[in-house]
Write an enzyme that holds these catalytic residues in place. Structure first.
Site, PDB file in Angstrom:
ATOM      1  N   PRO A   2      43.122  41.719  38.233  1.00  0.00           N
ATOM      2  CG  PRO A   2      41.983  39.745  38.190  1.00  0.00           C
ATOM      3  CD  PRO A   2      42.201  40.956  37.411  1.00  0.00           C
ATOM      4  CD  GLU A   3      49.200  43.504  38.567  1.00  0.00           C
ATOM      5  OE1 GLU A   3      50.405  43.226  38.647  1.00  0.00           O
ATOM      6  OE2 GLU A   3      48.772  44.659  38.627  1.00  0.00           O
ATOM      7  CE  LYS A  61      49.187  39.265  35.084  1.00  0.00           C
ATOM      8  NZ  LYS A  61      49.150  40.424  34.170  1.00  0.00           N
TER       9      LYS A  61
END
Length: 312
Positions: A2-3, A61
């Site tokens: 995930p970004e 993040k």
DNA sequence: ATGGACACCTGTGGGC
DNA sequence: TGCCCACAGGTGTCCA
């Protein structure tokens, strides 16, 4: 995995469901997911049980939830539950008794403000992500700790950030993002622009997908020294970055497989908008030249060799 | 400062 | 079917 857009999708899903919720139960199925919590499993459990989740904040993040400790333990400690998804982390919200999610590492049971009972499940295949309880400290610039969609204004935790995330600079969607400070950093860096975009201490939130996508839009080669890019061009690049991140948030992030899910276990839809990442061999949507993948920094870099040339 | 290698991990898919 | 290799949205640290 995930970004920023994926983490923001998770944050936006968690916030309405668990803000003001009381933690009633903590089950640690794999202690490796607590590797960033120095106090160990029991300390983690004891601190959380009975505490109230005051909000859900994100910078880059990193996600954190400031904690309201029960009256008998409310001292000078200003604590937050800090989460990072690493490459494969998910934060799912399930009703108790919902079928087990594979690779669940930690379960936190909460009682929401509405009285509804919810299970927060931290799922993580590779265990690069983590949950930890951390001390909150003042932000370096005295402004808000991160993005929380306007929630938390005037709260004691508004201008605080967990120590473990204090080195992370603001991301392009943060209202206090300082583009001129980032441009000044670019001007001092001889490193390739992609390396600089991925450096969370220069600007945060960008990972491999959105770095490749932003560079494709700006027609820049990933190894172009940051200081060699003119200020107008660098500004244009950062505007592409901001736009791509914002668009991806609207689509709920990018999902290719089972690795990224929102809090309801659903994927995002930005993959259809990709122009470079994961497009190896396919024609560039601008010029038709095949997109190339090169191994770079132990990962892949995707670009169009025709419209993203290294310039002297 | 800068670039590179590697460590932390599991799972999936392709080739043989 | 099995085995081996490459590959995966991140971060941190150590070394030339």
């Amino acid at each position: 995995m995930p970004e920023l857009p994926e983490v923001e999708t998770v944050r936006a899903g968690l916030a309405p469901a668990i803000t003001e919720a009381i933690i009633t139960r903590v089950e640690v199925l794999d202690s490796r997911s607590l590797k960033r919590h120095p106090g160990g499993v029991e300390d983690f459990r004891q601190t959380l049980i009975g505490s109230k989740i005051l909000g859900v904040v994100r910078r880059g993040k990193f996600l954190w939830m400031p904690l309201g400790l029960p009256a008998d333990r409310a001292g000078e400690k200003q604590l937050a539950l800090v989460g990072h998804l690493g490459m494969s982390g998910q934060m799912l919200l399930r009703t108790p008794g919902f079928e087990a999610d594979k690779l669940t590492r930690v379960i936190i049971g909460v009682k929401a403000a509405t009285g509804e009972v919810v299970e927060f499940r931290f799922v993580d295949q590779r265990i690069f992500g983590s949950l930890a309880i951390d001390q909150l400290e003042q932000t370096a610039d005295g402004a808000s700790g991160g993005f929380s969609a306007g929630v938390g204004q005037g709260q004691w935790w508004q201008n605080l950030i967990p120590s473990s995330a204090a080195h992370i600079t603001r991301d392009p969607l943060d209202p206090n993002f300082d583009i001129n400070a980032v441009l000044a950093k670019f001007a001092k860096k001889n490193s390739g622009i992609k390396r600089v975009l991925l450096d969370q201490q220069t600007l945060s939130g960008i990972g491999n997908i959105y770095a490749d996508e932003s560079l494709w839009r700006a027609k820049l080669h990933y190894d172009q020294p940051a200081c060699s890019i003119s200020t107008p061009k660098a500004k244009e690049l950062l505007e592409h970055v901001r736009q791509i991140l914002a668009d991806a948030v609207l689509e709920g992030g990018t999902s290719f497989d089972e690795q990224y899910k929102n809090v309801n276990g659903e994927g995002g839809y930005f993959a259809v908008s990709l122009n470079a990442y994961a497009m190896t061999g396919l024609p560039c949507k601008r010029c038709g030249h095949p997109i190339k993948r090169e191994t770079w920094m132990n990962r892949g870099s995707h670009f169009c060799p025709n419209c993203q040339k290294l310039k002297a």
